[in-house]
Design an enzyme around this catalytic site. Structure first.
Site, PDB file in Angstrom:
ATOM      1  N   HIS A  13       0.752  -0.586  -0.149  1.00  0.00           N
ATOM      2  CA  HIS A  13       0.131   0.042  -0.698  1.00  0.00           C
ATOM      3  C   HIS A  13       0.855   0.751  -0.094  1.00  0.00           C
ATOM      4  O   HIS A  13       1.977   0.975   0.311  1.00  0.00           O
ATOM      5  CB  HIS A  13      -1.567  -0.097   1.233  1.00  0.00           C
ATOM      6  CG  HIS A  13      -0.404   0.235   2.524  1.00  0.00           C
ATOM      7  ND1 HIS A  13      -1.205   0.732   4.244  1.00  0.00           N
ATOM      8  CD2 HIS A  13       0.974   0.479   2.922  1.00  0.00           C
ATOM      9  CE1 HIS A  13      -0.661   0.509   5.195  1.00  0.00           C
ATOM     10  NE2 HIS A  13       0.841   1.076   3.894  1.00  0.00           N
ATOM     11  N   CYS A  32       4.935   5.720   4.944  1.00  0.00           N
ATOM     12  CA  CYS A  32       3.952   5.342   4.224  1.00  0.00           C
ATOM     13  C   CYS A  32       3.191   5.481   3.214  1.00  0.00           C
ATOM     14  O   CYS A  32       2.291   5.174   2.931  1.00  0.00           O
ATOM     15  CB  CYS A  32       2.840   4.269   5.484  1.00  0.00           C
ATOM     16  SG  CYS A  32       3.050   3.324   6.816  1.00  0.00           S
ATOM     17  N   HIS A  38       4.294   0.055  -0.448  1.00  0.00           N
ATOM     18  CA  HIS A  38       5.777  -0.565   0.524  1.00  0.00           C
ATOM     19  C   HIS A  38       5.123  -2.045   1.071  1.00  0.00           C
ATOM     20  O   HIS A  38       3.273  -1.887   0.952  1.00  0.00           O
ATOM     21  CB  HIS A  38       5.875  -0.153   1.831  1.00  0.00           C
ATOM     22  CG  HIS A  38       4.949   0.479   2.087  1.00  0.00           C
ATOM     23  ND1 HIS A  38       4.691   1.634   2.284  1.00  0.00           N
ATOM     24  CD2 HIS A  38       5.145  -0.189   3.719  1.00  0.00           C
ATOM     25  CE1 HIS A  38       4.205   2.200   2.631  1.00  0.00           C
ATOM     26  NE2 HIS A  38       3.943   0.736   4.024  1.00  0.00           N
ATOM     27  N   HIS A  40       3.148  -4.945   3.343  1.00  0.00           N
ATOM     28  CA  HIS A  40       2.899  -5.388   5.433  1.00  0.00           C
ATOM     29  C   HIS A  40       2.746  -6.716   5.497  1.00  0.00           C
ATOM     30  O   HIS A  40       1.845  -7.758   4.488  1.00  0.00           O
ATOM     31  CB  HIS A  40       2.195  -4.718   5.735  1.00  0.00           C
ATOM     32  CG  HIS A  40       2.359  -2.894   5.792  1.00  0.00           C
ATOM     33  ND1 HIS A  40       3.152  -3.015   6.695  1.00  0.00           N
ATOM     34  CD2 HIS A  40       2.137  -1.912   5.749  1.00  0.00           C
ATOM     35  CE1 HIS A  40       3.173  -2.065   6.904  1.00  0.00           C
ATOM     36  NE2 HIS A  40       3.218  -0.593   6.475  1.00  0.00           N
ATOM     37  N   ASP A  78      -4.522 -11.166  -0.996  1.00  0.00           N
ATOM     38  CA  ASP A  78      -2.852 -11.887  -0.857  1.00  0.00           C
ATOM     39  C   ASP A  78      -2.686 -11.383  -1.791  1.00  0.00           C
ATOM     40  O   ASP A  78      -2.822 -12.031  -2.681  1.00  0.00           O
ATOM     41  CB  ASP A  78      -3.091 -13.439  -0.448  1.00  0.00           C
ATOM     42  CG  ASP A  78      -1.533 -13.006  -0.114  1.00  0.00           C
ATOM     43  OD1 ASP A  78      -0.772 -13.280   1.045  1.00  0.00           O
ATOM     44  OD2 ASP A  78      -1.553 -14.846  -0.544  1.00  0.00           O
ATOM     45  N   HIS A  79      -0.947 -10.855  -1.641  1.00  0.00           N
ATOM     46  CA  HIS A  79       0.041 -10.717  -2.880  1.00  0.00           C
ATOM     47  C   HIS A  79      -0.482  -9.181  -4.124  1.00  0.00           C
ATOM     48  O   HIS A  79      -0.193  -9.310  -4.983  1.00  0.00           O
ATOM     49  CB  HIS A  79       0.403 -11.286  -3.777  1.00  0.00           C
ATOM     50  CG  HIS A  79       1.494 -12.206  -3.173  1.00  0.00           C
ATOM     51  ND1 HIS A  79       0.954 -13.390  -1.720  1.00  0.00           N
ATOM     52  CD2 HIS A  79       2.235 -12.798  -2.972  1.00  0.00           C
ATOM     53  CE1 HIS A  79       2.072 -13.908  -1.385  1.00  0.00           C
ATOM     54  NE2 HIS A  79       2.615 -13.346  -2.368  1.00  0.00           N
ATOM     55  N   GLU A 123      -1.223  -4.860  11.891  1.00  0.00           N
ATOM     56  CA  GLU A 123      -0.558  -4.398  10.499  1.00  0.00           C
ATOM     57  C   GLU A 123       1.326  -4.683  10.894  1.00  0.00           C
ATOM     58  O   GLU A 123       1.572  -4.879   9.330  1.00  0.00           O
ATOM     59  CB  GLU A 123      -0.468  -2.475   9.950  1.00  0.00           C
ATOM     60  CG  GLU A 123      -0.074  -2.312   8.806  1.00  0.00           C
ATOM     61  CD  GLU A 123      -0.788  -0.969   8.511  1.00  0.00           C
ATOM     62  OE1 GLU A 123      -1.813  -0.847   7.134  1.00  0.00           O
ATOM     63  OE2 GLU A 123      -0.440  -0.316   8.851  1.00  0.00           O
TER      64      GLU A 123
END
Ligand code: NI
Length: 137
Positions: A13, A32, A38, A40, A78-79, A123
């Site tokens: 995100h 962020c 980047h 998490h 996911d991913h 997170e």
């Protein structure tokens, strides 16, 4: 009685508001808001509250809860990149708070009505948010 399930997903995100300059975004969101995104490693805990069903001895079969969380949240996020890939975040900043709300709504829609739901989203090792749907209309 409360029962819970823990699942994982990783996703990328960037926290930023389109209306603000990069400098203003950096001031408010810090690292962020770095332009190139980047990731998490998110941990999502779902807690379900309700009576024990006398027939099964379960509040909810945790296999069913697991399948709902995986289908509705993990498979979707996911991913992926929240900003670029997930339509719900086209105009919504993908903070842990907002990801928890979106996840809550997706899971809530599949969960039997008589059960209450709380979503807790980690997170990082140290940052966690919790949503119980009490802001819903
Ligand atoms: Ni971040």
């Amino acid at each position: 009685m409360k029962v819970g399930r823990r699942e994982h997903f990783n996703a990328a995100h960037r926290l930023f508001k389109k209306e603000w300059s990069d400098e203003k975004n950096l001031e408010i969101f810090g690292k962020c808001s770095n332009p190139n995104y980047h990731g998490h490693n998110y941990v999502i805990e779902t807690w379900v509250e309700g009576p024990i069903d006398p027939t099964t001895g379960y509040v909810v079969d945790l296999k069913i809860l697991k399948d709902i969380v995986i289908q509705e949240v993990c498979d979707r996020f996911d991913h992926r990149n929240f900003n670029l890939d997930i339509p719900e975040f086209e105009n919504l900043i993908p903070t842990a708070e907002n990801i928890a709300v979106v996840s809550w709504r997706l899971i809530r829609a599949k969960l039997p009505k008589h059960l209450d739901l709380v979503v807790r989203l980690h997170e990082t090792e140290n940052n966690v948010v919790e949503y119980d749907g009490s802001d819903e209309l």
